[in-house]
Design a protein around this motif. Structure first.
Motif, PDB file in Angstrom:
ATOM      1  N   ARG A 121       0.926  -1.214  -0.006  1.00 22.11           N
ATOM      2  CA  ARG A 121      -0.117  -0.022  -0.212  1.00 22.11           C
ATOM      3  C   ARG A 121       1.025   1.467   0.060  1.00 22.11           C
ATOM      4  NH1 ARG A 121      -4.454   0.090   4.432  1.00 22.11           N
ATOM      5  NH2 ARG A 121      -5.472  -1.371   2.750  1.00 22.11           N
ATOM      6  N   ASN A 122       2.056   1.307   0.704  1.00 20.90           N
ATOM      7  CA  ASN A 122       2.807   2.451   1.022  1.00 20.90           C
ATOM      8  C   ASN A 122       3.454   2.856  -0.574  1.00 20.90           C
ATOM      9  OD1 ASN A 122       2.133   3.200   3.573  1.00 20.90           O
ATOM     10  ND2 ASN A 122       3.578   1.909   4.443  1.00 20.90           N
ATOM     11  N   ILE A 123       4.030   1.453  -0.940  1.00 15.56           N
ATOM     12  CA  ILE A 123       4.588   1.970  -2.226  1.00 15.56           C
ATOM     13  C   ILE A 123       3.528   2.663  -3.371  1.00 15.56           C
ATOM     14  CG2 ILE A 123       5.708   0.496  -4.429  1.00 15.56           C
ATOM     15  CD1 ILE A 123       6.687  -1.316  -2.390  1.00 15.56           C
ATOM     16  N   LEU A 124       2.430   2.107  -3.531  1.00 12.99           N
ATOM     17  CA  LEU A 124       1.650   2.381  -4.341  1.00 12.99           C
ATOM     18  C   LEU A 124       1.011   3.984  -4.073  1.00 12.99           C
ATOM     19  CD1 LEU A 124      -1.016  -0.575  -4.790  1.00 12.99           C
ATOM     20  CD2 LEU A 124       0.595   0.500  -6.423  1.00 12.99           C
ATOM     21  N   LEU A 125       0.947   4.247  -2.875  1.00 13.76           N
ATOM     22  CA  LEU A 125       0.663   5.619  -2.259  1.00 13.76           C
ATOM     23  C   LEU A 125       1.900   6.505  -2.764  1.00 13.76           C
ATOM     24  CD1 LEU A 125      -1.558   7.241  -0.756  1.00 13.76           C
ATOM     25  CD2 LEU A 125      -0.697   6.568   1.245  1.00 13.76           C
ATOM     26  N   GLY A 126       3.091   5.841  -2.425  1.00 16.14           N
ATOM     27  CA  GLY A 126       4.456   6.641  -2.630  1.00 16.14           C
ATOM     28  C   GLY A 126       4.503   6.986  -4.026  1.00 16.14           C
ATOM     29  N   ILE A 127       4.065   6.043  -4.622  1.00 14.86           N
ATOM     30  CA  ILE A 127       4.189   6.555  -6.452  1.00 14.86           C
ATOM     31  C   ILE A 127       3.209   7.396  -6.622  1.00 14.86           C
ATOM     32  CG2 ILE A 127       3.733   5.462  -8.581  1.00 14.86           C
ATOM     33  CD1 ILE A 127       4.647   2.589  -7.694  1.00 14.86           C
ATOM     34  N   CYS A 128       1.904   7.475  -6.386  1.00 15.53           N
ATOM     35  CA  CYS A 128       1.165   8.479  -6.589  1.00 15.53           C
ATOM     36  C   CYS A 128       1.883   9.804  -6.076  1.00 15.53           C
ATOM     37  CB  CYS A 128      -0.250   8.572  -5.790  1.00 15.53           C
ATOM     38  SG  CYS A 128      -1.234   7.038  -6.765  1.00 15.53           S
ATOM     39  N   MET A 129       2.309   9.722  -4.891  1.00 15.30           N
ATOM     40  CA  MET A 129       2.870  11.321  -4.558  1.00 15.30           C
ATOM     41  C   MET A 129       4.302  11.480  -5.392  1.00 15.30           C
ATOM     42  SD  MET A 129       2.898  10.993  -0.480  1.00 15.30           S
ATOM     43  CE  MET A 129       1.435  10.912   0.502  1.00 15.30           C
ATOM     44  N   ALA A 130       5.024  10.513  -5.576  1.00 18.24           N
ATOM     45  CA  ALA A 130       6.179  10.802  -6.722  1.00 18.24           C
ATOM     46  C   ALA A 130       5.794  11.318  -8.016  1.00 18.24           C
ATOM     47  CB  ALA A 130       7.010   9.661  -6.629  1.00 18.24           C
ATOM     48  N   VAL A 131       4.690  10.698  -8.474  1.00 18.68           N
ATOM     49  CA  VAL A 131       4.219  11.269  -9.753  1.00 18.68           C
ATOM     50  C   VAL A 131       3.632  12.736  -9.702  1.00 18.68           C
ATOM     51  CG1 VAL A 131       2.394  10.775 -11.356  1.00 18.68           C
ATOM     52  CG2 VAL A 131       3.816   8.843 -10.753  1.00 18.68           C
ATOM     53  N   SER A 132       2.940  13.000  -8.494  1.00 18.72           N
ATOM     54  CA  SER A 132       2.608  14.446  -8.519  1.00 18.72           C
ATOM     55  C   SER A 132       3.703  15.364  -8.421  1.00 18.72           C
ATOM     56  CB  SER A 132       1.866  14.453  -7.210  1.00 18.72           C
ATOM     57  OG  SER A 132       0.575  13.591  -7.084  1.00 18.72           O
ATOM     58  N   MET A 133       4.708  14.825  -7.439  1.00 13.29           N
ATOM     59  CA  MET A 133       5.881  15.782  -7.234  1.00 13.29           C
ATOM     60  C   MET A 133       6.513  15.794  -8.614  1.00 13.29           C
ATOM     61  SD  MET A 133       8.031  17.450  -5.273  1.00 13.29           S
ATOM     62  CE  MET A 133       9.630  17.632  -4.744  1.00 13.29           C
ATOM     63  N   CYS A 134       6.924  14.802  -9.474  1.00  9.39           N
ATOM     64  CA  CYS A 134       7.348  14.555 -10.726  1.00  9.39           C
ATOM     65  C   CYS A 134       6.667  15.640 -11.903  1.00  9.39           C
ATOM     66  CB  CYS A 134       7.516  13.461 -11.270  1.00  9.39           C
ATOM     67  SG  CYS A 134       8.067  13.411 -12.936  1.00  9.39           S
ATOM     68  N   ILE A 135       5.254  15.741 -11.715  1.00  3.72           N
ATOM     69  CA  ILE A 135       4.605  16.556 -12.606  1.00  3.72           C
ATOM     70  C   ILE A 135       4.830  18.084 -11.947  1.00  3.72           C
ATOM     71  CG2 ILE A 135       2.204  17.299 -13.301  1.00  3.72           C
ATOM     72  CD1 ILE A 135       1.452  14.244 -12.943  1.00  3.72           C
ATOM     73  N   LEU A 136       4.552  18.448 -11.000  1.00  2.00           N
ATOM     74  CA  LEU A 136       4.862  19.513 -10.277  1.00  2.00           C
ATOM     75  C   LEU A 136       6.222  20.255 -10.941  1.00  2.00           C
ATOM     76  CD1 LEU A 136       3.410  20.097  -6.856  1.00  2.00           C
ATOM     77  CD2 LEU A 136       2.765  21.287  -8.902  1.00  2.00           C
ATOM     78  N   ILE A 190      -5.675  11.240  -1.261  1.00  2.00           N
ATOM     79  CA  ILE A 190      -6.503  11.449   0.034  1.00  2.00           C
ATOM     80  C   ILE A 190      -7.388  10.269   0.501  1.00  2.00           C
ATOM     81  CG2 ILE A 190      -8.308  13.034   0.814  1.00  2.00           C
ATOM     82  CD1 ILE A 190      -7.171  15.399  -1.130  1.00  2.00           C
ATOM     83  N   ASN A 191      -8.041   9.882  -0.868  1.00  2.00           N
ATOM     84  CA  ASN A 191      -8.817   8.887  -0.472  1.00  2.00           C
ATOM     85  C   ASN A 191      -8.194   7.403   0.112  1.00  2.00           C
ATOM     86  OD1 ASN A 191     -11.613   7.909  -0.503  1.00  2.00           O
ATOM     87  ND2 ASN A 191     -11.045   6.557  -2.234  1.00  2.00           N
ATOM     88  N   THR A 192      -7.127   7.020  -0.602  1.00  2.00           N
ATOM     89  CA  THR A 192      -6.187   6.137   0.011  1.00  2.00           C
ATOM     90  C   THR A 192      -5.838   6.312   1.345  1.00  2.00           C
ATOM     91  OG1 THR A 192      -5.362   5.773  -2.471  1.00  2.00           O
ATOM     92  CG2 THR A 192      -4.205   4.670  -0.768  1.00  2.00           C
ATOM     93  N   LEU A 193      -5.283   7.558   1.782  1.00  2.00           N
ATOM     94  CA  LEU A 193      -4.803   7.914   3.099  1.00  2.00           C
ATOM     95  C   LEU A 193      -6.065   7.903   3.972  1.00  2.00           C
ATOM     96  CD1 LEU A 193      -2.678  10.923   2.773  1.00  2.00           C
ATOM     97  CD2 LEU A 193      -2.094   9.159   3.718  1.00  2.00           C
ATOM     98  N   ARG A 194      -7.001   8.135   3.775  1.00  2.00           N
ATOM     99  CA  ARG A 194      -8.203   8.304   4.640  1.00  2.00           C
ATOM    100  C   ARG A 194      -8.486   6.583   4.836  1.00  2.00           C
ATOM    101  NH1 ARG A 194     -13.205  10.026   3.215  1.00  2.00           N
ATOM    102  NH2 ARG A 194     -13.700  10.283   5.217  1.00  2.00           N
ATOM    103  N   MET A 195      -8.632   5.948   3.677  1.00  2.00           N
ATOM    104  CA  MET A 195      -8.922   4.421   3.875  1.00  2.00           C
ATOM    105  C   MET A 195      -8.010   3.683   4.667  1.00  2.00           C
ATOM    106  SD  MET A 195      -9.999   3.193   0.081  1.00  2.00           S
ATOM    107  CE  MET A 195      -9.239   1.612   0.196  1.00  2.00           C
ATOM    108  N   THR A 196      -6.469   4.062   4.451  1.00  2.00           N
ATOM    109  CA  THR A 196      -5.576   3.407   5.207  1.00  2.00           C
ATOM    110  C   THR A 196      -5.810   3.637   6.868  1.00  2.00           C
ATOM    111  OG1 THR A 196      -4.032   3.812   3.540  1.00  2.00           O
ATOM    112  CG2 THR A 196      -3.115   3.469   5.503  1.00  2.00           C
TER     113      THR A 196
END
Lengths: 580, 260
Positions: free
Chosen positions: A18-33, A458-464
């Motif tokens: 779960r953390n890897i998937l979440l981390g990937i989403c955050m990394a992609v967001s950071m990369c795009i920014l 956000i949804n993933t964090l809340r679910m977690t």
């Protein structure tokens, strides 16, 4: 390391997938920014430090003369450059412009080109250094003493159907409006850079001056480019400072004056002949002979002091000759004056001063600046009625104000010279507006994408956190306080966000390198001005990278905080009973 | 027989003494003054002007305007009547200042001599009446003699003077010109105009001179671009009147009203 931190790290590893998937989403967001910020910074860098620098410079001084025709010319370039260097700090380069629009005739084809003079000192200029030559070299043009050589970009050479060694004929107007022509030999062709730069061609500055019939001290304008301009708005303050330093003095000529009966030296000042000015000096002067009102119609009229008139043996109606040595010529200027009136004065500063119709100065002073120029106090009551060395135009806030200023100027019936201090904001605010629009579009697109990704995060964090409610209950049951619960989750998410940001940054840097390798051949599309040699241009800035990281960690922190706080407020029994 | 030889000898001596004076070329200043006198209109002049401009890459463009001129005040007024995108635009000179009027914005702009008229190659400076005697002097050859040659022009072999002139001032469009003008009335028939570097830039022909109230006016003028071969303009005058023009014509309000 505290217990909370240890627990946070352990939880990161424990829920690996779960953390890897979440981390990937955050990394992609950071990369795009980071990519979007770097791209928009790149556009800003290109527009401000490449396009505008060559199009109009960061700050520019321009002088327009209207004596018997409109001319854009600075007569005393060194003087203005000296004032600029003393007043403006942070100047990276300062140079005077010599050039013109020309009609170019090649082998059966014609094109309009901007011909610019460059000197051999410019060989070290980064602009020339970075050129990719197709044929010939810049030295073959700028160091060529045997022929009049020209440097073209490939696109222009194709438009004119010429190659290295061919000749082109150019037709232009000198700054005084005379038709001029020349035959130039193509001695260098460079790779086309952009639609914008393709129009420009270069030749030796001294030859260009000769073509334009300009003297060594004369130029079209003075351009200043700042070093490493990160805050474009700073040029406005510098321009305002320069504007204040360029206040003009009253124009004057120290001239030798001759009559049939004698000769003398006089300081000549020019009187304006509009009604308001005439009222000033009609009130001021005590006229002892002649009619001061005649000065309005007598364009060679002179108002002479009584004492000087006696010395020269002249009366109203007589003719005087005057001559003076110009600053930049070896031949004296001479003209004739007609005495219209004599005045008496108690002011010692006027004993050696005479006043001529403004037309005398329009025919002499502005084109032939005098070697000796008297100083006249600007506080003197006559000062508002006297011709100035030039009129200093007010600073404009933007392009609209700049255009309105020149429209008003062209509607008015002024003569003499006007000086304007411009920044890129006035002369190229369309380019700056383009930059704002492109940045806005880029940011809007990324934030829409960012929002989409963020909803998932956000949804993933809340679910977690919801799924770990029983874990929270267990921790509370064994004595962990609410604050520790919140800190555990917040720390866990914070560390995940930081690691993701680092990974995202590394990916973004790699993608920048990759995207920069692609070549975009857009032909004559205006968007080529946003590329550097056909490549995308990224400028990652530390401040923007930290901002991106801050945005992602802040959002993650907020989600983790509020969700875990809510969960930590549940009663222990309820938390233990929680089932998803 | 002796009387005959005596008469011939007297005629020859007479011709030698006075014929050279009778047949001498006029002085350069005289020629330039004659051109000025010929071209300066003591009366006002109103004319319809049609300019046909031909450029190989742009095709043919026709401009039409009404032209008012008053030389004694150095004033002129041009009101464009065709094509539609130029109709209503105008150009005014009141002697001291030159203005361009744009009908769509209803504004006047102060312009210089180099302002083009209607997007053509003609400029405000071309419309100005400036005297050859003020702008030019006749060029001299190596021996100091003025370059004035007697020639004939065209298939009709019109007797002309060919005069080479050099500019005295810097604000003149062509620093050097060669002018062909009739020997009897000093009517300009042809001009070659040169750039500052001495390159032939334009050849102009002035024909179909007509006499209106004792003044010679060329109804047909052709300007050939020698720099860009293929470019040329033809200027045709018609509806010429030398009647007095009211003073208010050479004013901004009049131009504005006319353009409505």
């Amino acid at each position: 390391m505290s217990v909370v931190t240890k627990i946070s790290f352990r939880n990161l590893i424990r829920q690996r997938r779960r953390n890897i998937l979440l981390g990937i989403c955050m990394a992609v967001s950071m990369c795009i920014l980071i990519l979007v910020f770097a791209f928009t910074s790149g556009i800003t860098d290109i527009l401000f430090n490449k396009v505008l620098v060559y199009m109009s410079g960061h700050i520019r001084i321009e002088m327009t003369e209207n004596t018997n025709s409109f001319k854009q010319i600075i007569r005393e370039t060194d003087r203005f450059m000296r004032i600029a260097e003393e007043t403006v700090d942070g100047i990276g380069e300062i140079y005077s412009e010599v050039g013109s629009f020309v009609r170019c005739l090649g082998n059966g084809k014609t094109s309009n080109v901007v011909l610019i003079g460059m000197s051999s000192d410019d060989l070290d200029d980064p602009f020339l250094q970075q050129m990719k030559m197709v044929e010939g070299s810049v030295e073959d043009v700028l160091l060529n003493t045997e022929e009049d050589a020209i440097f073209l970009f490939q696109q222009t050479a194709d438009d004119l159907n010429v190659k290295l060694g061919d000749t082109v004929k150019v037709r232009l107007n000198t700054f005084s409006g005379q038709v001029q022509s020349a035959v130039l030999t193509v001695r260098a062709i460079a790779e086309s850079q952009s639609m914008f730069m393709d129009m420009v061609s270069f030749m030796r500055e001294d030859k260009c001056r000769e073509l334009l019939n300009m003297r060594e001290q004369e130029s079209i304008g003075i351009v200043m480019n700042m070093k490493n301009l990160e805050n474009p708005m700073s040029v406005i303050e510098k321009a305002n400072k320069l504007h204040a330093a360029l206040k003009p003095d009253i124009a004057g000529i120290t001239a030798g004056v001759t009559s049939l009966n004698g000769e003398s030296e006089l300081d000549l000042l020019a009187l304006l002949t509009d009604d308001e000015s005439m009222a000033i000096y009609t009130d001021y002067f005590t006229v002892t002979a002649g009619d001061i009102a005649q000065l309005k119609d007598e364009k060679t009229g002179i108002l002479l002091g009584e004492q000087k008139a006696q010395e020269l043996g002249v009366v109203p109606g007589d003719t005087l000759s005057f001559s003076y040595r110009p600053r930049f010529d070896q031949t004296d200027r001479a003209d004739e004056l007609k005495v219209v009136a004599l005045f008496s004065t108690n002011s010692p500063e006027l004993n050696n001063t005479a006043f001529v119709h403004e037309e005398v100065f329009y025919n002499n002073y502005f084109s032939y600046l005098p070697e000796l120029e008297p100083k006249f106090a600007e506080e003197h009551p006559l000062a508002p009625a006297l011709v100035l060395q030039y009129i200093l135009l007010d600073r404009s806030a933007d392009s609209d104000a700049y255009m309105k200023k020149y429209q008003d100027l062209r509607k008015g019936e002024w003569k003499g010279a006007v000086v304007d201090v411009q920044t890129m904001y006035e002369t190229a605010s369309m380019i700056i507006s383009l930059q704002y629009v492109l940045n806005f579009i880029g940011m809007a697109a990324v934030f829409i994408l960012f929002a989409v990704i963020l909803i998932g995060v956000i949804n993933t964090l809340r679910m977690t956190i919801r799924e770990r409610t029983r874990e929270i209950g267990t921790n509370r049951a064994i004595g962990m306080q609410r604050a520790d619960i919140v800190n555990t989750f917040v720390s866990e998410i914070f560390f995940l966000a930081v690691i993701s940001c680092v990974v995202g940054l590394i990916i973004a840097l790699g993608l920048m390198q990759l995207f920069s390798l692609f070549v975009f051949d857009l032909g004559k599309n205006p968007l080529t001005m946003l590329l550097v040699d056909g490549h995308l241009h990224f400028v990652p800035r530390i401040s923007l990278i930290l901002l991106s990281c801050y945005i992602i960690t802040c959002i993650s922190f907020c989600i983790a905080f509020f969700t875990s706080r809510r969960a930590s407020k549940m009663s222990v029994a309820e938390a233990l009973r929680h089932y998803e | 027989m002796k009387k005959l030889y005596k008469r011939i000898a007297i005629k020859l001596i007479f011709s030698f003494l006075f014929g050279s004076t009778l047949w001498a070329l006029p002085a350069g200043s005289q020629i330039l003054a004659a051109i000025d006198e010929q071209q300066e209109m003591s009366e006002d002049i109103t004319a319809k002007v049609k300019i046909t401009q031909q450029k190989p890459d742009q095709g043919v463009r026709i401009l039409e305007c009404v032209f008012y001129r008053r030389d004694r005040d150095d004033a002129f007024l041009i009101v464009m009547t065709a094509p539609d995108n130029e109709k209503g635009n105008g150009y005014l000179s009141d002697g001291d200042n030159m203005y361009m009027y744009r009908r769509n914005t209803r504004t006047f702009q102060h312009v210089g001599r180099n302002e083009n008229i209607g997007g053509s190659d003609a400029s405000m400076g071309d419309m100005e009446q400036r005297k050859y005697t003020e702008l030019y002097h006749v060029a001299k050859d190596a021996s100091g003699k003025e370059i004035i040659v007697e020639e004939t022009l065209g298939s009709a072999k019109i007797p002309v003077y060919r005069v080479e002139v050099i500019a005295k001032v810097s604000d003149v469009k062509y620093p050097k010109m060669v002018i062909w003008l009739t020997r009897d009335k000093f009517l300009v028939l042809k001009t070659d105009s040169y750039s500052l570097s001495g390159t032939l830039m334009e050849t102009a022909y002035f024909t179909q001179y007509t006499v209106i109230q004792g003044r010679y006016i060329p109804l047909w003028q052709k300007f050939i671009d020698r720099f860009e071969e293929g470019n040329m303009s033809v200027v045709e005058l018609s509806g010429i009147s030398l009647n007095r023009i009211d003073n208010y014509v050479f004013t901004k309000p009049y131009l504005e009203n006319l353009s409505k």
